[in-house]
Design a protein around this motif. Structure first.
Motif, short mmCIF file in Angstrom:
data_model
loop_
_atom_site.label_atom_id
_atom_site.label_comp_id
_atom_site.label_asym_id
_atom_site.label_seq_id
_atom_site.Cartn_x
_atom_site.Cartn_y
_atom_site.Cartn_z
N TRP A 97 9.88 50.00 -22.16
CA TRP A 97 9.91 51.30 -21.54
C TRP A 97 10.79 51.46 -20.33
O TRP A 97 10.38 50.88 -19.35
CB TRP A 97 8.46 51.71 -21.36
N LEU A 98 11.92 51.96 -20.63
CA LEU A 98 13.15 52.05 -19.55
C LEU A 98 13.25 53.52 -19.20
O LEU A 98 13.32 54.55 -19.84
CB LEU A 98 14.44 51.74 -20.11
N SER A 99 13.16 53.79 -17.69
CA SER A 99 13.07 55.03 -17.26
C SER A 99 13.85 55.14 -16.05
O SER A 99 13.21 55.73 -14.87
CB SER A 99 11.41 55.48 -16.93
N ASN A 100 14.89 54.58 -16.07
CA ASN A 100 15.74 54.48 -14.80
C ASN A 100 16.44 55.76 -14.44
O ASN A 100 17.12 56.08 -13.19
CB ASN A 100 16.84 53.39 -14.79
N THR A 101 16.28 56.78 -15.36
CA THR A 101 16.90 58.17 -14.99
C THR A 101 15.97 59.28 -14.64
O THR A 101 16.30 60.36 -14.32
CB THR A 101 17.82 58.71 -16.31
N THR A 102 14.80 58.67 -14.38
CA THR A 102 13.66 59.71 -14.13
C THR A 102 13.82 59.83 -12.50
O THR A 102 13.32 60.82 -11.86
CB THR A 102 12.13 59.26 -14.13
N VAL A 103 14.48 59.23 -11.74
CA VAL A 103 14.79 59.18 -10.38
C VAL A 103 16.29 59.10 -10.06
O VAL A 103 16.64 57.92 -10.38
CB VAL A 103 13.85 58.28 -9.45
N GLY A 104 16.81 59.91 -9.50
CA GLY A 104 18.44 59.53 -8.89
C GLY A 104 19.31 59.69 -10.42
O GLY A 104 20.40 59.27 -9.94
N ALA A 105 18.79 60.22 -11.37
CA ALA A 105 19.83 60.63 -12.39
C ALA A 105 20.52 59.27 -12.67
O ALA A 105 19.91 58.05 -13.11
CB ALA A 105 20.78 61.44 -12.21
N GLY A 106 21.67 59.09 -12.56
CA GLY A 106 22.55 57.90 -13.09
C GLY A 106 22.59 56.85 -11.76
O GLY A 106 22.92 55.67 -11.96
N LEU A 107 21.90 57.13 -10.66
CA LEU A 107 21.94 55.91 -9.64
C LEU A 107 20.88 55.12 -9.77
O LEU A 107 19.86 55.42 -10.22
CB LEU A 107 21.50 56.71 -8.17
N PRO A 108 21.29 53.87 -9.74
CA PRO A 108 20.33 52.57 -10.21
C PRO A 108 19.13 52.20 -9.06
O PRO A 108 19.07 51.01 -8.98
CB PRO A 108 21.26 51.39 -10.57
N VAL A 109 18.51 53.11 -8.62
CA VAL A 109 17.78 52.83 -7.67
C VAL A 109 16.40 52.07 -8.32
O VAL A 109 15.99 51.04 -7.53
CB VAL A 109 16.91 54.20 -6.94
N GLN A 110 16.05 52.37 -9.39
CA GLN A 110 14.75 51.57 -9.74
C GLN A 110 15.35 50.14 -10.29
O GLN A 110 14.32 49.34 -10.15
CB GLN A 110 14.31 52.46 -10.92
N ARG A 111 16.63 50.19 -10.79
CA ARG A 111 16.99 48.69 -11.20
C ARG A 111 17.19 47.92 -9.84
O ARG A 111 16.70 46.93 -9.98
CB ARG A 111 18.40 49.00 -11.92
N ILE A 112 17.49 48.44 -8.86
CA ILE A 112 17.71 47.71 -7.51
C ILE A 112 16.38 47.29 -7.05
O ILE A 112 16.09 46.22 -6.78
CB ILE A 112 18.44 48.51 -6.61
N ILE A 113 15.20 48.40 -7.24
CA ILE A 113 13.81 47.79 -6.75
C ILE A 113 13.35 46.77 -7.51
O ILE A 113 13.03 45.64 -7.09
CB ILE A 113 12.84 48.98 -6.74
N GLN A 114 13.65 46.77 -8.75
CA GLN A 114 13.19 45.77 -9.75
C GLN A 114 13.74 44.25 -9.19
O GLN A 114 13.15 43.42 -9.42
CB GLN A 114 13.51 46.01 -11.30
#
Length: 370
Positions: free
Chosen positions: A152-169
């Protein structure tokens, strides 16, 4: 290359296929589908992306090997009314691997995720409703995904295309510990507060933003701060925190008494908002500060504090250096304690959001083709 050619290529090279079902045909959904054929070409040597369904709230086109280049014409001509059970039955019969890309704003669709997972679907979502369900439902979904070995990938739920969730992960996977995340998470409120200079009533800036298409149909949905509250909950859950929306203190930009009723009722009383914002703006300016509608999540000594509110920030603060419509995320951690990690850029828009969804799709492709 046609959809049939992709299928023949997959057979000849024995590469895996991924069946893709897109839910949502609005601005972002249209942009995602417009880019889809290029992604088919890009991944043709690794995996065959097959467009196997397009649905919105009213109609569905469910068939294998749909042509992405003519999706609008085909959807208009062949799309039919459907029930949720029809979609689930189709997905159950569809050979895997398969992924549903949720580009709707619908909570009812998000509540179909258990059935989609049961049908063997990975999920990619721009829809915040799924990742902000009550914690018990959210944790049950995570458990179900683990049992079925699905993503379940949901990286666009915050920040649209900004990879904030990926950075946190990545920070967490690397052993870092995050103490605080703060920032401006709403492109709409970013535009309003960057543009507002006291030269005319704040409500006129709201009307201008509405006319430019920056707000929800009823701008009070933006001014309520609830969208920012949901986004902060998403980031809290990325940190493994078991929070619900009620655990995040919300101070709306809009006075509570103006939040209900018809839009026209609000418009007749807009001077109350205008007076409030002018007073706050003048006070901030006198203190050499600017106004920002900000979110903050901090973890100190085992205590969690999460809130969303209008703040006056110093001119040299990270939140002050913002362009209209930008989002900004400030991450403080063991590694970024004295000099926080700052991620900034467009936080809304169909192009960047569709790009973020394709980034999630590429991540799933890498896992499946690896």
């Amino acid at each position: 290359m046609t959809a049939k050619a992709y299928s023949l290529l997959a057979e000849s090279k024995a590469i895996p296929e991924l069946q893709v079902i897109v839910a949502g045909t609005g601005n972002v959904g249209s942009e995602f589908l417009t880019r889809f054929s290029k992604q088919q070409q890009r991944f043709s040597g690794k995996i065959a992306l097959q467009l196997a369904g397009i649905v919105n709230s009213r109609h569905a086109l469910l068939a294998s090997n749909l042509a992405a280049d003519s999706w609008q014409r085909d959807f208009q001509q062949f799309g039919k009314g459907y029930a949720a059970a029809d979609l689930v039955a189709y997905l159950q019969d569809l050979a895997g691997p398969k992924v549903v890309i949720d580009i709707t704003p619908s909570q009812s669709f998000a509540r179909q995720y258990p059935a989609l997972i049961q049908a063997g679907c990975h999920i990619i979502s721009a829809n915040k409703q799924g990742v902000t369900l009550p914690d018990a439902e959210y944790q049950a979904l995570r458990q179900q995904l683990r049992q079925h070995k699905l993503c379940w990938l949901s990286n666009t739920t915050v920040g649209a295309g900004l990879p904030v969730q990926r950075i946190i992960q990545e920070l967490l996977q690397s052993g870092d510990q995050i103490q605080r995340i703060s920032g401006v998470f709403s492109g709409t409120l970013s535009w309003l507060l960057c543009q507002y200079d006291g030269s005319k009533p704040f409500s006129e800036f709201v009307l201008e933003a509405q006319q430019l298409g920056y707000t929800e149909p009823d701008p009070r949905d933006d001014l309520s701060g609830k969208d920012v509250q949901r986004k902060l909950l998403v980031l809290a859950r990325e940190l493994g925190l078991k929070l619900d929306l009620a655990d995040i203190r919300l101070n709306p930009l809009l006075p509570t008494e103006l939040a209900t009723g018809e839009w026209q009722d609000f418009w007749q009383q807009r001077e109350r908002l205008d007076r409030q914002m002018l007073a706050l703006y003048q006070q901030a300016k006198a203190n050499q500060q600017v106004l920002r509608y900000a979110a903050s999540l901090s973890l100190q000594a085992g205590q969690i504090k999460a809130e969303v509110s209008l703040q006056a920030v110093a001119l040299d603060a990270p939140l002050a250096a913002l362009a209209p419509c930008d989002n900004i995320f400030v991450i403080e951690s063991n590694w970024y304690r004295d000099n926080p990690l700052v991620l900034k850029g467009p936080g809304a828009g169909s192009i960047v959001t569709a790009g973020g969804l394709h980034a999630d799709l590429a991540q799933l492709v890498a896992q499946l083709a690896g």
